[in-house]
Design a protein around this motif. Sequence first.
Motif, PDB file in Angstrom:
ATOM      1  N   GLY A  46       0.782  -1.239   0.000  1.00 53.54           N
ATOM      2  CA  GLY A  46       0.000   0.000   0.000  1.00 53.54           C
ATOM      3  C   GLY A  46       0.802   1.271   0.000  1.00 53.54           C
ATOM      4  N   GLY A  47       2.091   1.181  -0.286  1.00 46.76           N
ATOM      5  CA  GLY A  47       2.929   2.376  -0.228  1.00 46.76           C
ATOM      6  C   GLY A  47       2.539   3.431  -1.238  1.00 46.76           C
ATOM      7  N   LEU A  92      -1.124  11.235   0.659  1.00 44.22           N
ATOM      8  CA  LEU A  92      -0.365  12.359   1.222  1.00 44.22           C
ATOM      9  C   LEU A  92      -0.453  13.566   0.299  1.00 44.22           C
ATOM     10  CD1 LEU A  92       2.832  10.482   2.490  1.00 44.22           C
ATOM     11  CD2 LEU A  92       1.141  11.641   3.933  1.00 44.22           C
ATOM     12  N   GLY A  93      -0.261  13.328  -1.013  1.00 48.47           N
ATOM     13  CA  GLY A  93      -0.341  14.419  -1.978  1.00 48.47           C
ATOM     14  C   GLY A  93      -1.710  15.078  -1.986  1.00 48.47           C
ATOM     15  N   PRO A 124      10.702   0.068  -5.601  1.00 51.11           N
ATOM     16  CA  PRO A 124       9.366  -0.523  -5.619  1.00 51.11           C
ATOM     17  C   PRO A 124       8.467  -0.137  -4.438  1.00 51.11           C
ATOM     18  CG  PRO A 124      10.923  -2.126  -4.787  1.00 51.11           C
ATOM     19  CD  PRO A 124      11.726  -0.905  -5.127  1.00 51.11           C
ATOM     20  N   ASN A 125       9.048   0.360  -3.332  1.00 54.60           N
ATOM     21  CA  ASN A 125       8.177   0.514  -2.153  1.00 54.60           C
ATOM     22  C   ASN A 125       8.682   1.549  -1.155  1.00 54.60           C
ATOM     23  OD1 ASN A 125      10.400  -0.919  -1.309  1.00 54.60           O
ATOM     24  ND2 ASN A 125       9.275  -2.563  -0.275  1.00 54.60           N
ATOM     25  N   LYS A 180      -2.954   9.290  10.762  1.00 55.11           N
ATOM     26  CA  LYS A 180      -4.390   9.231  10.455  1.00 55.11           C
ATOM     27  C   LYS A 180      -4.644   8.402   9.207  1.00 55.11           C
ATOM     28  CE  LYS A 180      -5.498  13.620  12.695  1.00 55.11           C
ATOM     29  NZ  LYS A 180      -5.919  15.030  12.494  1.00 55.11           N
ATOM     30  N   LEU A 181      -3.813   8.570   8.196  1.00 53.83           N
ATOM     31  CA  LEU A 181      -4.005   7.822   6.956  1.00 53.83           C
ATOM     32  C   LEU A 181      -3.759   6.324   7.156  1.00 53.83           C
ATOM     33  CD1 LEU A 181      -2.302  10.246   4.387  1.00 53.83           C
ATOM     34  CD2 LEU A 181      -4.760   9.815   4.670  1.00 53.83           C
ATOM     35  N   LEU A 182      -2.804   6.011   7.983  1.00 50.18           N
ATOM     36  CA  LEU A 182      -2.506   4.594   8.242  1.00 50.18           C
ATOM     37  C   LEU A 182      -3.587   3.918   9.071  1.00 50.18           C
ATOM     38  CD1 LEU A 182       1.322   4.817   8.942  1.00 50.18           C
ATOM     39  CD2 LEU A 182       0.247   3.538   7.077  1.00 50.18           C
TER      40      LEU A 182
END
Length: 431
Positions: free
Chosen positions: A382-383, A390-391, A402-403, A428-430
């Motif tokens: 999910g990277g 984030l963007g 790759p990650n 928060k996103l995680l």
Amino acid sequence: MQYQNTISFALNCDKNDPLKSYRDQFHIPQHNGQDCIYLVGNSLGLQPKSTRSYIEQELKDWQDLGVEGHFDERATRPWFHYHKFLKSHLAKLAGAKEMEVVSMNSLTTNLHLMMVSFYRPTAKRFKIITEAGAFPSDQYALETQLHFHANKGGERLFEPEEALVELKPRTGEETLRTEDILAAIDEHKDQLALVMMAGVQYYTGQLFNIQEITKKGHECGALVGFDLAHAFGNIPLNLHGDGVDFAVWCSYKYLNSGPGSVSGVFVHERHGSNPDLPRFAGWWGHDESKRFQMKKGFIPMAGADAWQLSNVNVLPSAAHLASLEIFSEAGIENLRQKSILLTGFMEFLLNDLNRGGEKIKIITPRDPDQRGAQLSLCLSTGGKDLFNQLGENGIIADWREPNVIRVAAVPMYNSFEDVWKFVEKLKKLLS
């Protein structure tokens, strides 16, 4: 410093930051009417507010003086000598003498020019040592130089595939150990012609030990050069004192000089004072006192200037000068001190985020002496989605296959508040 995971701690650090005023000298991209959190100065530095006036001055001199702008005393900075206006600033950042540095061309062009002079393989000495996974500029330059030199006079000197020694970390590790680099140099010493590595590795953010690598390379009879694209303007350098043979860098990352802007080179004075050293020559590397006599027979300038090919790219150099003058005012040692604190704060917050189970792996060395401003964050899954999110939230970072998400808190314009907000959003996103 005893870090705390609070916004008040971050704001207090910013309040007491002796370099805080420099942020106001840069244009910060906007997102929904607010400053972005810009953590990608290791890829493209922000624009100094003074850049426009520096370029416009040269446009005005061109408008008013035409070709006379090269020499006319009415020109603000006559173009014939324009590269010299940058030398004192570059020398400070490089830890070099002014005669050992010059701005010119682009990075890969300069790398090839340096290898013409400093990679002179024979049937006995032909190997090049570099780090595995080097930036493509280095990979392609080394690869093609090896193929170019593999045959001489109808004879096969060596096999290019065997000549490139790419150093990999130990199994289960992400970065190279200095002792392993030195051991590899010693292992190949009888066939080694050149050690050519990054100063800071672009993917992992590892800062290599330039002094020790150079010393060992010379002990083993090889020449030693560095690609400093991710090191110049990021860490203090001592290229002259460390005895490095040559180095190249770009100016659009930490040096904030604009996309694709002019590169630079370092050539140690022991080589710059040798007029017989093989090189590919151009008009601007010729003795400037005789340059306009237009005669055959190349007479090299003293020092790094001898590797110049063409007259100065004035408009990119004006942007470069605008940023370099800010660096000289701020001081690279002062910037480095702040950088260590900023990156340390980010690491502290990420470690706090990982409590109860590692969500993000930092593959950059934990030792501040083995890294610059960059931290490389590795995610097993999910990277890319996280990077995109984030963007969408006004946090500009950098994705590398790759990650890995690369983030760099640049001390010239990033704040402790930037770092805290970034990690809070990440949390928060995680979740």
